[in-house]
Design a protein around this motif. Structure first.
Motif, PDB file in Angstrom:
ATOM      1  N   VAL A 100      -4.744 -14.675  -4.121  1.00  0.00           N
ATOM      2  CA  VAL A 100      -5.642 -16.067  -3.512  1.00  0.00           C
ATOM      3  C   VAL A 100      -6.063 -17.118  -4.408  1.00  0.00           C
ATOM      4  CG1 VAL A 100      -8.405 -16.404  -3.284  1.00  0.00           C
ATOM      5  CG2 VAL A 100      -6.979 -14.727  -2.029  1.00  0.00           C
ATOM      6  N   LEU A 101      -6.438 -16.795  -6.282  1.00  0.00           N
ATOM      7  CA  LEU A 101      -6.218 -17.256  -6.692  1.00  0.00           C
ATOM      8  C   LEU A 101      -5.020 -18.454  -7.804  1.00  0.00           C
ATOM      9  CD1 LEU A 101      -8.528 -15.568  -8.554  1.00  0.00           C
ATOM     10  CD2 LEU A 101      -9.112 -17.234  -7.173  1.00  0.00           C
ATOM     11  N   GLY A 102      -3.668 -18.117  -6.861  1.00  0.00           N
ATOM     12  CA  GLY A 102      -2.592 -18.450  -7.335  1.00  0.00           C
ATOM     13  C   GLY A 102      -2.521 -19.813  -6.679  1.00  0.00           C
ATOM     14  N   ARG A 103      -1.465 -20.470  -6.906  1.00  0.00           N
ATOM     15  CA  ARG A 103      -1.296 -22.487  -7.297  1.00  0.00           C
ATOM     16  C   ARG A 103      -1.309 -22.693  -5.879  1.00  0.00           C
ATOM     17  NH1 ARG A 103      -0.841 -26.046 -11.173  1.00  0.00           N
ATOM     18  NH2 ARG A 103      -1.220 -25.534 -12.982  1.00  0.00           N
ATOM     19  N   ARG A 104      -0.294 -22.258  -5.318  1.00  0.00           N
ATOM     20  CA  ARG A 104       0.177 -21.321  -3.906  1.00  0.00           C
ATOM     21  C   ARG A 104      -0.398 -20.510  -3.511  1.00  0.00           C
ATOM     22  NH1 ARG A 104       6.255 -22.750  -1.946  1.00  0.00           N
ATOM     23  NH2 ARG A 104       5.930 -20.490  -2.764  1.00  0.00           N
ATOM     24  N   LEU A 109      -2.965   4.746  13.928  1.00  0.00           N
ATOM     25  CA  LEU A 109      -3.214   3.831  13.478  1.00  0.00           C
ATOM     26  C   LEU A 109      -2.710   2.335  13.499  1.00  0.00           C
ATOM     27  CD1 LEU A 109      -3.837   6.197  12.245  1.00  0.00           C
ATOM     28  CD2 LEU A 109      -5.106   5.214  10.604  1.00  0.00           C
ATOM     29  N   LEU A 110      -3.347   1.277  13.900  1.00  0.00           N
ATOM     30  CA  LEU A 110      -2.821   0.197  13.587  1.00  0.00           C
ATOM     31  C   LEU A 110      -3.242  -1.063  12.459  1.00  0.00           C
ATOM     32  CD1 LEU A 110      -0.606  -2.085  15.332  1.00  0.00           C
ATOM     33  CD2 LEU A 110      -3.207  -3.062  16.518  1.00  0.00           C
ATOM     34  N   VAL A 111      -3.262  -1.409  11.563  1.00  0.00           N
ATOM     35  CA  VAL A 111      -3.345  -1.497  10.714  1.00  0.00           C
ATOM     36  C   VAL A 111      -2.602  -2.600  10.001  1.00  0.00           C
ATOM     37  CG1 VAL A 111      -4.368  -1.362   7.433  1.00  0.00           C
ATOM     38  CG2 VAL A 111      -3.728   0.654   9.727  1.00  0.00           C
ATOM     39  N   HIS A 112      -3.565  -4.146   9.435  1.00  0.00           N
ATOM     40  CA  HIS A 112      -3.296  -5.289   9.286  1.00  0.00           C
ATOM     41  C   HIS A 112      -3.417  -5.250   7.436  1.00  0.00           C
ATOM     42  CE1 HIS A 112      -4.498  -9.639   7.846  1.00  0.00           C
ATOM     43  NE2 HIS A 112      -3.506  -9.857   8.654  1.00  0.00           N
ATOM     44  N   ALA A 113      -1.709  -6.114   7.066  1.00  0.00           N
ATOM     45  CA  ALA A 113      -1.907  -6.083   5.199  1.00  0.00           C
ATOM     46  C   ALA A 113      -1.375  -7.403   5.089  1.00  0.00           C
ATOM     47  CB  ALA A 113      -0.714  -4.655   5.683  1.00  0.00           C
ATOM     48  N   LEU A 114      -2.432  -8.076   4.643  1.00  0.00           N
ATOM     49  CA  LEU A 114      -2.253  -9.257   3.843  1.00  0.00           C
ATOM     50  C   LEU A 114      -0.201  -9.818   3.301  1.00  0.00           C
ATOM     51  CD1 LEU A 114      -4.122 -11.597   3.468  1.00  0.00           C
ATOM     52  CD2 LEU A 114      -5.179 -10.894   1.534  1.00  0.00           C
ATOM     53  N   THR A 115      -0.031  -8.419   2.514  1.00  0.00           N
ATOM     54  CA  THR A 115       0.672  -8.766   1.755  1.00  0.00           C
ATOM     55  C   THR A 115       1.661  -7.839   2.090  1.00  0.00           C
ATOM     56  OG1 THR A 115      -0.266  -7.433  -0.216  1.00  0.00           O
ATOM     57  CG2 THR A 115      -0.903 -10.168  -0.179  1.00  0.00           C
TER      58      THR A 115
END
Length: 161
Positions: A86-90, A133-139
């Motif tokens: 989140v804090l990265g430049r991009r 289990l259905l899981v959302h992962a951000l990365t």
């Protein structure tokens, strides 16, 4: 001491401890109202048959503390990873949905697994249905950690005697 009574006593003590710790008030009136609400809760739970059904009985032991310590470390590591993203430049995220087979776990263990996943930043349990289990992962790293199955193994290890 018979099992249902021990479970009831354990729940009463946990509720009272939670009330005192979270409220922070030690005035007699509030302690009395807290004790009354704890007893009312236990009475309702007992009438619902909670202590009669082994599915919902609390079977975990001291290993749960080790699991919580491990989960705390995972939360810290995931928090750092999400903060870095989140804090990265991009902001580069590659969200993925991961399907986890939790059918080998009992219903309470599936809930523990789903809640533990949701507590870990960057992941969210979307659905638990018929042992999956259905899981959302951000990365991608978060998705890989879910596919690795370490958390699932640790939850399963809590039940082994």
């Amino acid at each position: 001491m018979n099992r249902p009574f021990a479970r009831i006593l354990t729940l009463v003590l946990l509720l009272i401890a939670a009330w005192v710790l979270w409220s922070g008030y030690l005035k007699p009136l509030l302690l009395g109202l807290g004790a009354l609400s704890c007893l009312l809760t236990v009475w309702i739970v007992r009438r619902m048959g909670y202590f009669d059904d082994e599915t919902f009985a609390f079977h975990y032991d001291w290993r749960l503390l080790g699991f919580w310590a491990w989960l705390g470390g995972e939360v810290v590591k995931s928090s750092i990873e999400v903060a870095r993203v989140v804090l990265g430049r991009r902001i580069v995220v590659e969200p993925q949905v991961v399907d986890i087979d939790g059918s080998a776990l009992g219903p309470v263990d599936q809930v523990l697994l789903g809640n533990s996943i949701t507590l870990t930043p960057g992941t969210l349990t979307l659905d638990v249905h018929e042992g999956r289990l259905l899981v959302h992962a951000l990365t991608p790293n978060g998705a890989a950690a879910l596919r690795d199955g370490e958390m699932q193994r640790r939850v399963a290890a809590l039940r082994k005697r």
